[in-house]
Design a protein around this motif. Structure first.
Motif, PDB file in Angstrom:
ATOM      1  N   LEU A 107      37.281   8.403  -2.917  1.00 24.44           N
ATOM      2  CA  LEU A 107      37.120   8.997  -1.597  1.00 24.44           C
ATOM      3  C   LEU A 107      36.910  10.507  -1.722  1.00 24.44           C
ATOM      4  O   LEU A 107      37.499  11.130  -2.607  1.00 24.44           O
ATOM      5  CB  LEU A 107      38.398   8.804  -0.780  1.00 24.44           C
ATOM      6  N   ASN A 108      36.103  11.058  -0.849  1.00 24.04           N
ATOM      7  CA  ASN A 108      35.951  12.511  -0.779  1.00 24.04           C
ATOM      8  C   ASN A 108      36.460  12.950   0.575  1.00 24.04           C
ATOM      9  O   ASN A 108      36.030  12.409   1.595  1.00 24.04           O
ATOM     10  CB  ASN A 108      34.482  12.897  -0.910  1.00 24.04           C
ATOM     11  N   CYS A 109      37.383  13.900   0.575  1.00 23.83           N
ATOM     12  CA  CYS A 109      37.946  14.337   1.852  1.00 23.83           C
ATOM     13  C   CYS A 109      37.671  15.824   2.067  1.00 23.83           C
ATOM     14  O   CYS A 109      38.058  16.663   1.249  1.00 23.83           O
ATOM     15  CB  CYS A 109      39.452  14.079   1.863  1.00 23.83           C
ATOM     16  N   ILE A 110      36.986  16.131   3.147  1.00 22.30           N
ATOM     17  CA  ILE A 110      36.784  17.537   3.514  1.00 22.30           C
ATOM     18  C   ILE A 110      37.929  17.923   4.432  1.00 22.30           C
ATOM     19  O   ILE A 110      38.110  17.326   5.494  1.00 22.30           O
ATOM     20  CB  ILE A 110      35.417  17.743   4.202  1.00 22.30           C
ATOM     21  N   ILE A 111      38.723  18.876   3.968  1.00 25.59           N
ATOM     22  CA  ILE A 111      39.910  19.239   4.727  1.00 25.59           C
ATOM     23  C   ILE A 111      39.813  20.702   5.178  1.00 25.59           C
ATOM     24  O   ILE A 111      39.205  21.533   4.505  1.00 25.59           O
ATOM     25  CB  ILE A 111      41.186  18.930   3.892  1.00 25.59           C
ATOM     26  N   GLY A 112      40.384  20.993   6.302  1.00 30.97           N
ATOM     27  CA  GLY A 112      40.351  22.365   6.820  1.00 30.97           C
ATOM     28  C   GLY A 112      40.910  22.356   8.223  1.00 30.97           C
ATOM     29  O   GLY A 112      41.050  21.290   8.832  1.00 30.97           O
ATOM     30  N   LYS A 113      41.216  23.554   8.729  1.00 27.02           N
ATOM     31  CA  LYS A 113      41.810  23.570  10.069  1.00 27.02           C
ATOM     32  C   LYS A 113      40.730  23.394  11.136  1.00 27.02           C
ATOM     33  O   LYS A 113      39.528  23.405  10.829  1.00 27.02           O
ATOM     34  CB  LYS A 113      42.631  24.834  10.285  1.00 27.02           C
ATOM     35  N   ASN A 114      41.158  23.233  12.372  1.00 27.52           N
ATOM     36  CA  ASN A 114      40.220  23.019  13.473  1.00 27.52           C
ATOM     37  C   ASN A 114      39.189  24.139  13.552  1.00 27.52           C
ATOM     38  O   ASN A 114      39.539  25.310  13.387  1.00 27.52           O
ATOM     39  CB  ASN A 114      40.962  22.981  14.818  1.00 27.52           C
ATOM     40  N   GLY A 115      37.953  23.786  13.811  1.00 28.67           N
ATOM     41  CA  GLY A 115      36.901  24.776  14.037  1.00 28.67           C
ATOM     42  C   GLY A 115      36.314  25.360  12.767  1.00 28.67           C
ATOM     43  O   GLY A 115      35.508  26.276  12.800  1.00 28.67           O
ATOM     44  N   VAL A 116      36.722  24.814  11.604  1.00 25.31           N
ATOM     45  CA  VAL A 116      36.238  25.376  10.339  1.00 25.31           C
ATOM     46  C   VAL A 116      34.795  24.912  10.047  1.00 25.31           C
ATOM     47  O   VAL A 116      34.104  25.488   9.203  1.00 25.31           O
ATOM     48  CB  VAL A 116      37.225  25.013   9.197  1.00 25.31           C
ATOM     49  N   GLY A 117      34.342  23.916  10.783  1.00 26.73           N
ATOM     50  CA  GLY A 117      32.949  23.467  10.618  1.00 26.73           C
ATOM     51  C   GLY A 117      32.819  22.162   9.858  1.00 26.73           C
ATOM     52  O   GLY A 117      31.803  21.913   9.207  1.00 26.73           O
ATOM     53  N   LYS A 118      33.864  21.327   9.927  1.00 24.94           N
ATOM     54  CA  LYS A 118      33.821  20.051   9.188  1.00 24.94           C
ATOM     55  C   LYS A 118      32.717  19.141   9.749  1.00 24.94           C
ATOM     56  O   LYS A 118      31.985  18.508   8.993  1.00 24.94           O
ATOM     57  CB  LYS A 118      35.188  19.344   9.268  1.00 24.94           C
ATOM     58  N   SER A 119      32.610  19.101  11.061  1.00 20.77           N
ATOM     59  CA  SER A 119      31.572  18.259  11.663  1.00 20.77           C
ATOM     60  C   SER A 119      30.184  18.826  11.392  1.00 20.77           C
ATOM     61  O   SER A 119      29.222  18.074  11.231  1.00 20.77           O
ATOM     62  CB  SER A 119      31.788  18.134  13.166  1.00 20.77           C
ATOM     63  N   THR A 120      30.111  20.151  11.312  1.00 24.63           N
ATOM     64  CA  THR A 120      28.806  20.789  11.034  1.00 24.63           C
ATOM     65  C   THR A 120      28.321  20.426   9.634  1.00 24.63           C
ATOM     66  O   THR A 120      27.137  20.150   9.437  1.00 24.63           O
ATOM     67  CB  THR A 120      28.919  22.324  11.189  1.00 24.63           C
ATOM     68  N   ILE A 121      29.244  20.396   8.680  1.00 21.29           N
ATOM     69  CA  ILE A 121      28.815  20.043   7.321  1.00 21.29           C
ATOM     70  C   ILE A 121      28.351  18.582   7.295  1.00 21.29           C
ATOM     71  O   ILE A 121      27.384  18.232   6.611  1.00 21.29           O
ATOM     72  CB  ILE A 121      29.909  20.356   6.247  1.00 21.29           C
ATOM     73  N   PHE A 122      29.008  17.733   8.103  1.00 18.98           N
ATOM     74  CA  PHE A 122      28.555  16.331   8.216  1.00 18.98           C
ATOM     75  C   PHE A 122      27.137  16.269   8.786  1.00 18.98           C
ATOM     76  O   PHE A 122      26.305  15.508   8.297  1.00 18.98           O
ATOM     77  CB  PHE A 122      29.513  15.534   9.110  1.00 18.98           C
ATOM     78  N   ASP A 123      26.903  17.071   9.818  1.00 15.67           N
ATOM     79  CA  ASP A 123      25.559  17.085  10.425  1.00 15.67           C
ATOM     80  C   ASP A 123      24.517  17.522   9.393  1.00 15.67           C
ATOM     81  O   ASP A 123      23.398  17.017   9.384  1.00 15.67           O
ATOM     82  CB  ASP A 123      25.518  18.029  11.637  1.00 15.67           C
TER      83      ASP A 123
END
Lengths: 245, 232
Positions: free
Chosen positions: B30-46
């Motif tokens: 599994l690869n987990c992108i972790i970070g606090k809210n608003g760090v851009g996790k969804s943006t990296i997915f996009d």
């Protein structure tokens, strides 16, 4: 085609889950129709087919526009803003399906609503003409997809939901208020035909006068509308254009 | 393996999300992108999904949409649909090749069978999420992106979902986002920690805890953010 059918089934079940939504597009035109024609109905007047179709023009046009705007364009826009469009996009793999499926579904729903509306008008004015029903079938079939096409432009706009709600309401109101607008200046006349209600009005007038040129203009503008719709479908934005951009 | 190199992204509103972001995912885990809210996790997915183009930097390989599944946190679903209806909807929406791996059969028998006749509206949040994620896992793809799949779930439900994703990761590339470092304990997982517009750590859970000399994953999360702020 299987994927489009599956999306249509999904949207239909969503609609059946909220059955009241089925009558929203038709309930207000019906009320307005009843109020405006109450005296004539009570006087037991009989309208011939031509008079009935002219009477029905703005109502049919409103039902088609209302369904297209509220149930196709705004629904797809809402799904995009909620972020769900991208999830479905990766499942069905084609962005055009996400707009095409509700368009096809609401073609059939508009057809049922308009035929039902016509049937009520036929009963009210004592003219049970199968020809009129066939004419309505033809009218809806010819104007529905051009209406979807031109209104699909709204989905491309990078605006926030409150602006979209206001804009779509304004578009609907403007279209309905100008449905009888006419001009003899040809370029302006062609331009006004991009208004779906004027296109419907021109189609009915071409049907009644059996004008080949009139049919030609209606089909020409209709095809341009469909081409615009096709481009909007193939370039449908999958991710929210109003958030953080 | 997906390699992200020197990636920068700024929204039109001038809010910088990433500057020189580098990380590499691993296969088989599994690869987990972790970070606090608003760090851009969804943006990296996009960006990984090819929906958003970075201003600079590269993502390789950038897969075609037909190779990707992208799960959102909430799923619009028919509340009156039964579990079986939900599975049918996903199968009809993508009638192509379906996964038939053993782990899917196991999860089906252990967790999905008892949901088949239950209406979606009557299911708990955890059951709904598990059912949808299971349905998505049955679609055969090379890359699966799950945006906060365990958000708002109790630890038992969260663990069930992570175990399913972990099994899926043995045969396809799986990346998910999370805020909760503690969920990753005892999971075979490659952690990609993003803060301050870049990747501040990548490696396994144990290495991360060791680096910040912590046993408490919440404190390790806080320490990681603090240390990075003081460095930058």
């Amino acid at each position: 085609m299987k994927k489009i059918r599956a999306l249509m089934k999904f949207d239909l079940e969503m609609l059946l889950d909220n059955r009241l939504a089925f009558v929203y597009a038709v309930i207000f035109p019906l009320l307005f129709f009843a109020m405006s024609n109450w005296k004539n109905v009570m006087a037991q007047q009989t309208y011939d087919t031509e008079k009935l179709i002219i009477l029905l023009t703005p109502y049919l046009s409103y039902v088609v526009m209302s369904n297209t705007l509220n149930n196709v364009v705004l629904m797809v826009y809402g799904r995009r803003e909620d972020g769900f469009l991208k999830m479905y996009y990766f499942i069905v793999e084609r962005r055009s399906y996400l707009l095409l499926a509700p368009e096809i579904l609401y073609y059939f729903i508009s057809l049922i609503e308009c035929l039902g509306f016509t049937l009520l008008a036929m009963i009210a004015f004592h003219n049970l003409s199968p020809i009129l029903l066939l004419q309505v079938l033809l009218i809806i079939t010819v104007i529905y997809f051009p209406t979807c096409g031109i209104l699909s432009l709204l989905v491309l706009l990078p605006i926030k939901p409150p602006s979209m709600t206001a804009l779509s309401g304004g578009v609907l109101l403007l279209a309905v208020l100008t449905y009888s607008y006419t001009t003899s200046f040809l370029p302006l006349r062609v331009l006004t035909m991009f208004n779906p209600t004027i296109l419907t009005s021109d189609l009915i007038s071409s049907m009644l006068t059996q004008s080949v040129a009139g049919w030609g203009w209606v089909l020409g503008v209709g095809l341009v509308d469909c081409a615009i719709g096709y481009l909007c479908m193939t370039h449908l934005p999958i991710i929210s254009k109003s958030q953080r951009v | 393996m997906i390699k992200v190199e020197h990636l920068s992204f700024t929204y039109a509103s001038k809010k910088a999300i990433y500057s020189d972001l580098n990380f590499t995912t691993v296969d088989g885990r599994l690869n987990c992108i972790i970070g606090k809210n608003g760090v851009g996790k969804s943006t990296i997915f996009d960006m990984l999904a090819g929906l958003v183009k970075p201003q600079s930097g590269t993502i390789s390989p950038l897969l075609a949409s037909s190779e990707i599944i992208y799960q959102m946190q909430g799923v619009p679903m028919l509340m009156t649909a039964t579990g079986q209806n939900v599975l049918d909807i996903f199968r009809d929406l993508n009638p192509g090749a379906q996964r038939t791996d053993d782990f899917l059969t196991t999860i089906y028998q252990e967790n999905v069978v008892n949901l088949l006749d239950e209406k979606f509206r009557d299911m708990s949040g955890g059951e709904r999420r598990l059912l949808i994620i299971y349905a998505m896992c049955t679609l055969k793809r090379s890359l699966y992106l799950f945006d906060e799949p365990t958000s708002g779930l109790d630890p038992v439900s969260a663990r069930k979902i992570l175990n399913l994703l972990s099994d899926l990761a043995t045969c396809s590339q799986v990346i998910f986002t999370s805020h909760n470092l503690f969920e990753l304990k005892n999971m075979p997982c490659h952690v990609i920690f993003i803060a301050n517009r870049r990747c501040i750590f990548q490696g396994n859970y144990e290495d991360l805890m060791q680096r910040y000399a912590e046993d408490d994953p919440v404190q390790a999360f806080v320490d990681a953010l603090k240390q990075d702020q003081s460095v930058s």
